[in-house]
Design an enzyme around this catalytic site. Structure first.
Site, PDB file in Angstrom:
ATOM      1  CG  HIS A 118      -2.178   0.791   1.317  1.00 52.52           C
ATOM      2  ND1 HIS A 118      -3.370   0.542   1.277  1.00 52.52           N
ATOM      3  CD2 HIS A 118      -2.350   2.084   0.903  1.00 52.52           C
ATOM      4  CE1 HIS A 118      -4.466   1.435   1.094  1.00 52.52           C
ATOM      5  NE2 HIS A 118      -3.583   2.536   0.845  1.00 52.52           N
ATOM      6  CD  GLU A 355      -9.019   1.918   0.198  1.00 51.20           C
ATOM      7  OE1 GLU A 355      -9.006   3.257  -0.171  1.00 51.20           O
ATOM      8  OE2 GLU A 355      -7.610   1.404   0.127  1.00 51.20           O
TER       9      GLU A 355
END
Ligand code: IFM
Length: 492
Positions: A118, A355
């Protein structure tokens, strides 16, 4: 209809955005440390050296997740905490941190979903060319093996890369994110190819090294277009726009997912870029298209389109006053349904929303609480459309709200807050917001108290919208593949 009983209710965060660092569990510098140190790159010079101090307060954070009733928590591993130089020496204290975190999650009844990358690339690797250096594929493979060998006795769910569009394009083409480069398109395409190869090799490595059968996916940013109406011609236009590759950005879902699920780059993207395409080795596409178990996507906003008089895609502007987030992204709950539908139609794979959330400028009210009604409304609307997808039989397995707590929002620093839990960055104090209580109740009631999706949208075919982008000239490949034209304009 109800959400499936085994639907996964989750929340997510990422290493660099929350962890911070401490002498007892140091990390090597990442490209984001260097970016934060560079004047003018991050809002008001904010830095994530401390962030939310999750590295010290993780037990308290897991207790809050348990209280929330989460089925799953999506975390990411900081590569430079595990391997400070990116290769070679392993920092056992770093691995211990993640191992302890996983144990605590499992003891709390929360399934860890682990993202391997990430965005916090070890700085030492950037100094050797980073994602532009073909060796990155081996570096990422070695790092993956180290993590999987340590955690896979307890971790079953893996996500290789988070939003390759963002770290490749924002980091190396627009320069808005670390490492802040503005490279020519040929280099950017090469970087993207290396990222996809790293994904494929990571899949092979997880399969080979995992102590248990693994569930593996990748999490691009979901780039999707919403049809202005549900007339077939508008839906066809939105589908085309969602998978378009010929525009001037490479954000398209198809550019990143066709290689993974179909073993080839989409012709409509290759054709206008022939002179810049990277060298593709004989085994490359087979490596990239290793079978995976799900497609994840992160969904915040969407464009809106309709079919023009000749059936061509017309991109439309939202009307004046359309709801916007603190980061100026249009609020588009319908996008969650259309992304699920179009991705499933094209790739025929189970899906997760890894998300989704709202940026606000929340603060602590005089009553000591944090009231965030807009976030509650935002989540209810998007979850309404997730339910529509489930009702129509689309295999949407779960939903991860972004984010469990306020955190370091990259180039925006700490300006915008996405959390269910408010973080006082000076003291580290956590205050669950109203949305935390709301989400807890939503999880407890299995989503059954959400409004029907038909009440959750903002689009209406009654509103006259302005055409903002003229259709592009047709490509040769348009004749064979009708999946063309522009989608969301976000971040490009
Ligand atoms: O905070 C980010 C996250 O790191 C990646 N996806 C989008 C979020 C909001 O911008």
């Amino acid at each position: 209809m109800a959400y499936p009983t085994d639907f996964i209710w989750g929340a997510a965060a990422a290493s660099f955005q929350i962890e911070g660092t401490t002498p007892s569990c140091p990390r090597g510098d990442s490209i984001w440390d260097a970016f934060c140190d560079t004047p003018g790159k991050v809002f008001q010079g904010h830095h994530a050296r401390q962030a939310c101090m999750h590295i010290e307060r993780w037990r308290e954070d897991v207790a809050l997740m348990k209280e929330l009733g989460l089925d799953a928590y999506r975390l990411s591993i900081a590569w430079p905490r595990v391997m400070p130089d990116g290769t070679g020496t392993v920092n056992e204290a770093g691995l211990d941190f993640y191992s302890d975190l996983v144990n605590e999650l499992l003891a709390s009844g929360i399934t860890p979903y682990v993202t391997l990358y990430h965005w916090d690339l070890p700085l030492k690797l950037q100094q050797q060319g980073g994602w532009l250096n073909p060796q990155i594929v081996d570096w990422f493979t070695d790092y993956t093996r180290v993590v999987v060998e340590r955690l896979s006795d307890r971790v079953k769910h893996w996500i290789t890369l988070n939003e390759p569009q963002c770290f490749v394009l924002l980091g190396n083409q627009t320069g808005k994110h670390a490492p802040g480069l503005q490279l020519p398109e040929a280099d950017v395409l090469r970087i993207g190819h290396h990222a996809l190869l790293a994904h494929g090799r990571a899949v092979q490595t997880i399969r080979a090294c995992s102590d248990q059968p693994a569930q593996i996916g990748i999490a691009p940013i979901g780039v999707v277009a919403i049809p202005q109406t549900e007339r077939k011609v508008d839906i066809d236009a939105a589908r085309q726009a969602t998978f378009d590759n010929a525009g001037d950005t490479l954000f398209s879902s198809a550019w990143w997912l066709d290689p993974v699920f179909k073993g080839r780059y989409p012709e409509s993207g290759v054709e206008p870029r022939l002179k810049d395409m990277p060298p593709i080795g004989p085994e490359d596409m087979a490596i990239i298209s290793q079978p995976i178990d799900f497609c994840a996507f992160n969904l915040y906003e969407a464009g809106v389109v309709r079919a023009g008089a000749e059936g061509q895609v017309e991109r439309l502007a939202y009307p004046p006053g359309h709801p916007m987030t603190a980061m100026d992204w249009p609020v588009t709950p319908e996008g969650l349904y259309w992304a699920s539908r179009f991705l499933h139609e094209r790739y025929k794979t189970p899906l997760y929303i890894t998300e989704n959330g709202l940026s606000c400028r929340d603060w602590v009210s005089v009553d000591g609480k944090v009231h965030d009604p807009n976030r509650i409304d935002f989540l209810a609307r998007y979850l309404g459309y997730a339910k529509r997808a489930c009702d129509e039989g689309i295999p949407l397995l779960g939903y991860f709200q972004w984010s469990i707590m306020d955190n370091f929002e990259w180039a925006e620093g700490y300006k915008d807050r996405f959390g269910l839990i408010y973080v006082d960055y000076a003291t580290g104090e956590r205050i669950p917001k109203d949305s935390y209580d709301w989400y807890r109740n939503t999880i407890r009631t299995g989503g059954n108290e959400l409004p029907p999706w038909s009440q959750c949208g903002f689009m209406s075919d009654q509103v006259e919208l302005e055409v903002v982008v003229k259709p592009r000239k047709p490509l040769r490949s348009d004749r064979d593949n009708k999946s063309q034209a522009g989608a969301s304009t976000r971040r490009s």
